[in-house]
Design an enzyme around this catalytic site. Sequence first.
Site, short mmCIF file in Angstrom:
data_model
loop_
_atom_site.label_atom_id
_atom_site.label_comp_id
_atom_site.label_asym_id
_atom_site.label_seq_id
_atom_site.Cartn_x
_atom_site.Cartn_y
_atom_site.Cartn_z
N LYS A 90 0.84 -1.20 0.00
CA LYS A 90 0.00 0.00 0.00
C LYS A 90 0.88 1.26 0.00
CE LYS A 90 -3.42 -2.89 0.04
NZ LYS A 90 -4.34 -3.36 1.05
C1 LIG Z 1 -5.32 -4.49 1.43
C2 LIG Z 1 -6.79 -4.32 1.48
C3 LIG Z 1 -7.56 -4.69 2.59
C4 LIG Z 1 -6.99 -5.43 3.76
O1 LIG Z 1 -5.89 -4.83 4.27
P1 LIG Z 1 -5.00 -5.58 5.36
O2 LIG Z 1 -4.28 -4.46 6.03
O3 LIG Z 1 -4.09 -6.48 4.58
O4 LIG Z 1 -5.88 -6.33 6.26
C5 LIG Z 1 -8.92 -4.38 2.58
N1 LIG Z 1 -9.48 -3.81 1.53
C6 LIG Z 1 -8.79 -3.47 0.44
C7 LIG Z 1 -9.49 -2.79 -0.70
C8 LIG Z 1 -7.43 -3.74 0.37
O5 LIG Z 1 -6.73 -3.45 -0.74
#
Ligand SMILES: *Cc1c(COP(=O)(O)O)cnc(C)c1O
Length: 381
Positions: free
Chosen positions: A188
């Site tokens: 991210k």
């Molecule tokens: C990455 C992601 C999540 C979950 O994130 P984590 O921190 O890995 O639990 C939820 N929704 C979206 C759209 C994502 O890209």
Amino acid sequence: MIPYGRQDISDEDIAAVVAVLKSDFLTQGPAVPAFEAAVAARVGAAHAVAVNSATSALHVACMALGLGPGDWLWTVPTTFVASANCGLYCGASVDFVDIDPVTWTMCPKALASKLDQAKVEGRLPKVIVPVHLCGQSADMAEIARLARAYGVRVIEDASHSIGADHEGRPVGDCRYSDICVFSFHPVKIITTAEGGLATTQDPVLARKMELARSHGITRDPAEMTQAPDGPWYYQQVSLGYNYRMTEMQAALGLSQMSRLDAFVARRRTLAARYNRLLGNLPLVRPSPPADVASAWHLYVVRVPADRHRTVFDTLRADGIGVNLHYIPVHTQPHYQSMGFRPGQFPQAEAYYAEAISIPLYAGLSDADQDRVVAALERALT
Ligand SMILES: *Cc1c(COP(=O)(O)O)cnc(C)c1O
């Protein structure tokens, strides 16, 4: 292999984590509140609750809104499974709203007609979860207008979108929602290794999320059913989990926050370069609405469905670590077992048949980006 995304860790980031390891607190110390304050200030939210993942943040957000058995949560099929699973964690039922064919985020028209029908059938959702796919805000003004009209609560899944703006204001200020959730997974925009955070303007929701993240335990006498037995005393006043973020994670996050603007600026530059360099290829490029300044978590192109697999395989063989975000959630076996069927959400399915995420991250060099473009040219011509 050039990956589709990757973290950027500096010596300062490493020093911040090491300093915590040498300090008194590895958990429940000052770093988590400092990180929360930094994110809240940056996005213009009164409250921020950091947890160990965005998945946990979605769960505590649903809990704070009182989602439970007999309720419905709606999200989009074009998302990571966690956006839907949070409803199931609470014992609620999950349904989907198709995406818009141009923006690829929740389609307000589809939402309007589905709400209309649900009202007639007496099964309006309690919560809807629009997803800011690729770093680009969904049409929150229209979604919020509909949500207000039907008495529905809104959680923004902004896992892709810290640093993004909408209508000139930061995603995360919750002006169109109850709660907004960010992810700090390494792919991210900023990372805490694992980690997530929920922002809100509502102190009651914030406190409910804090309780849900830590066993439902309070040390505040004002929240207890009786006067404390003594200085050791705490009460469990609701059911919570251990979803806490560690001090090391928060220190990394705080250090990364100081680089957020630089990360997003570089992603925007790279996205603008892709827009230019891919302009003559037979593919569909992302087209964020004019009032959206995307954080560009992902750069997704759509290629003709009949060549999708060949293009994908050719790129991978060429050392380009392309990926696909996302497999429509309703086609996953777990959701199929609940009665969902392919064909129910045609825009999400058409997107899946064409989408390819090409490499985009702050550390991507112009030279590597040129390699990606050249490989795409070869694969498509
Ligand atoms: C990455 C992601 C999540 C979950 O994130 P984590 O921190 O890995 O639990 C939820 N929704 C979206 C759209 C994502 O890209």
